[in-house]
Design an enzyme around this catalytic site. Structure first.
Site, PDB file in Angstrom:
ATOM      1  CD  GLN A  54      24.002 -12.848 -44.196  1.00 34.36           C
ATOM      2  OE1 GLN A  54      24.703 -13.823 -44.453  1.00 34.36           O
ATOM      3  NE2 GLN A  54      24.386 -11.616 -44.417  1.00 34.36           N
ATOM      4  CB  CYS A  84      27.721 -13.888 -49.135  1.00 37.14           C
ATOM      5  SG  CYS A  84      28.388 -15.505 -49.228  1.00 37.14           S
ATOM      6  NE  ARG A 209      38.317 -10.978 -46.251  1.00 36.23           N
ATOM      7  CZ  ARG A 209      38.727 -10.505 -47.409  1.00 36.23           C
ATOM      8  NH1 ARG A 209      39.336 -11.297 -48.254  1.00 36.23           N
ATOM      9  NH2 ARG A 209      38.513  -9.239 -47.734  1.00 36.23           N
TER      10      ARG A 209
HETATM   11  C1  LIG Z   1      34.757 -17.403 -45.340  1.00 36.15           C
HETATM   12  C2  LIG Z   1      33.822 -16.267 -45.585  1.00 36.15           C
HETATM   13  C3  LIG Z   1      32.477 -16.466 -45.413  1.00 36.15           C
HETATM   14  C4  LIG Z   1      31.571 -15.418 -45.642  1.00 36.15           C
HETATM   15  N1  LIG Z   1      30.246 -15.632 -45.433  1.00 36.15           N
HETATM   16  C5  LIG Z   1      29.377 -14.608 -45.542  1.00 36.15           C
HETATM   17  C6  LIG Z   1      28.000 -14.769 -45.226  1.00 36.15           C
HETATM   18  O1  LIG Z   1      27.548 -15.848 -44.843  1.00 36.15           O
HETATM   19  N2  LIG Z   1      27.204 -13.697 -45.343  1.00 36.15           N
HETATM   20  C7  LIG Z   1      27.667 -12.467 -45.763  1.00 36.15           C
HETATM   21  O2  LIG Z   1      26.898 -11.515 -45.829  1.00 36.15           O
HETATM   22  N3  LIG Z   1      28.956 -12.290 -46.053  1.00 36.15           N
HETATM   23  C8  LIG Z   1      29.823 -13.315 -45.964  1.00 36.15           C
HETATM   24  N4  LIG Z   1      31.139 -13.108 -46.235  1.00 36.15           N
HETATM   25  C9  LIG Z   1      31.607 -11.769 -46.655  1.00 36.15           C
HETATM   26  C10 LIG Z   1      32.054 -10.953 -45.438  1.00 36.15           C
HETATM   27  O3  LIG Z   1      30.953 -10.707 -44.587  1.00 36.15           O
HETATM   28  C11 LIG Z   1      32.634  -9.585 -45.845  1.00 36.15           C
HETATM   29  O4  LIG Z   1      31.672  -8.860 -46.548  1.00 36.15           O
HETATM   30  C12 LIG Z   1      33.865  -9.728 -46.722  1.00 36.15           C
HETATM   31  O5  LIG Z   1      34.734 -10.737 -46.251  1.00 36.15           O
HETATM   32  C13 LIG Z   1      34.651  -8.402 -46.767  1.00 36.15           C
HETATM   33  O6  LIG Z   1      34.961  -7.936 -45.485  1.00 36.15           O
HETATM   34  P1  LIG Z   1      36.399  -8.185 -44.803  1.00 36.15           P
HETATM   35  O7  LIG Z   1      37.439  -7.666 -45.749  1.00 36.15           O
HETATM   36  O8  LIG Z   1      36.350  -7.401 -43.517  1.00 36.15           O
HETATM   37  O9  LIG Z   1      36.545  -9.649 -44.595  1.00 36.15           O
HETATM   38  C14 LIG Z   1      32.048 -14.140 -46.047  1.00 36.15           C
HETATM   39  C15 LIG Z   1      33.420 -13.960 -46.218  1.00 36.15           C
HETATM   40  C16 LIG Z   1      34.311 -14.994 -45.998  1.00 36.15           C
HETATM   41  C17 LIG Z   1      35.782 -14.748 -46.194  1.00 36.15           C
END
Ligand SMILES: Cc1cc2nc3c(=O)[nH]c(=O)nc-3n(C[C@H](O)[C@H](O)[C@H](O)COP(=O)(O)O)c2cc1C
Length: 312
Positions: A54, A84, A209
């Site tokens: 990415q 993000c 997460r």
């Molecule tokens: C600590 C952290 C770092 C993240 N870093 C990225 C990232 O680098 N690129 C991205 O597209 N999304 C990033 N996200 C977003 C996650 O990919 C995801 O879209 C978001 O957490 C919702 O999904 P979940 O509920 O399954 O965690 C990040 C989320 C968290 C919590």
């Protein structure tokens, strides 16, 4: 996920049944790639195909260069981060902040798709803010430009991580584009994955997460989606083995000093899912060497396993 999905964790998730994993975002500013952090993020040695990297940034030319350079270093998919809440990369809007500027989104997508011959995927949120959920427009634009697949987190940029992810916009995006859409947001287990797939019609779900400290969520989800049956929770022995192997990989990948620090975060996540782990967590966080981390986890699990056997 930045700070989470490093190479050891990605490899573990693949072994545990994830169909596709994506690197932590790397800045499109190649001048910053000499830092140790970037060097580790750019290292894909031994990763199973397809290697998806990415990139994040707000300048079309730099994003194109970063895409080309990552392909040269082994990326088989380039994923563009517009999902993000990274505010800025090099004083320019980046991540989901880009969604407000659809003209710039177009320029970035065209530049990256034009720069490489591998598939380019895109990660977005449902829009900039609840009043402006432009996710459908962005998705259609992305398809027109040649994006191969789209991951959508069911929150707007303004939502941050508050409230619940919503899946109506994702369902609408699915109905309006022909490319595969991966639904994302608050998917915490196999049954929820099934519900989200049924509700949205998405081609896949993406789990973030909920995989922290529970990488077997991918095995459980894949099995449930294929058979409708729930797998039993992993045994304490299996969790111990997974965790010890993960620790070893972190120490090897980062070296002892950094590895010990990063291991604390991961071990904390594993322990969160286990009863009576609070005092061990505190003890573990004080440990300063790789060997002692390994030994303490081993001992803690041995005690649990013996206690469990005695109680049975
Ligand atoms: C600590 C952290 C770092 C993240 N870093 C990225 C990232 O680098 N690129 C991205 O597209 N999304 C990033 N996200 C977003 C996650 O990919 C995801 O879209 C978001 O957490 C919702 O999904 P979940 O509920 O399954 O965690 C990040 C989320 C968290 C919590």
């Amino acid at each position: 996920m930045a700070g989470v999905t490093d190479r050891p964790f990605r490899q573990l998730c693949r072994r545990m049944g994830a169909g596709l994993v994506v690197s932590e975002m790397v800045t499109s500013d190649t001048r910053l790639w000499n830092s140790r952090k970037s060097r580790l993020r750019l290292d894909h040695t031994g990763e199973a195909a397809p290697v998806s990297v990415q990139i994040a940034g707000g300048d079309p030319g730099m994003m194109a260069d970063a895409a080309r350079e990552n392909v040269r270093r082994g990326a088989q998919i380039i994923d563009i981060n517009m999902g993000c809440p990274a505010k800025k990369v090099c004083k320019k809007a980046a991540g989901s902040a880009l969604l407000r500027d659809e003209k710039l989104v177009r320029e970035i997508l065209e530049a990256v798709v034009g720069a490489v011959s591998v598939p380019v995927t895109l990660k977005i949120r449902t829009g900039w803010c609840t009043e402006s959920r432009n996710g459908v427009r962005v998705a259609r634009m992305a398809e027109d430009i040649g994006i191969s697949a789209l991951a959508v987190h069911g929150r707007t940029r303004a939502c941050g991580y508050h409230g619940q992810a919503e899946f109506d916009t994702i369902a609408e995006i699915v109905s309006r584009v022909g490319i595969p859409v991966f639904a994302n947001g608050d998917i915490t287990g196999a049954e929820r994955a099934r519900e989200v797939l049924d509700y949205t019609g998405a081609a896949a779900v993406m789990i973030g997460r909920a995989a922290q400290g529970r990488p077997w969520i991918f095995r459980e989800t894949a099995h449930y989606l294929a058979t409708g049956e729930r797998l039993p929770e992993p045994s304490a022995e299996e969790v111990r083995d997974i965790l010890l192997a993960h620790l070893g990989e972190l120490h090897r990948f980062y070296g002892e000093v950094m590895g010990v620090r990063i291991a604390r975060k991961h071990v904390g996540w594993y322990l969160k899912t286990l009863a009576d782990s609070e005092s061990f967590r505190k003890t573990f966080f004080q440990i300063e060497s790789a060997e002692a981390q390994h030994a303490s986890v081993h001992e803690w699990f041995e005690r649990r396993i013996t206690r469990g056997a005695q109680a049975a």
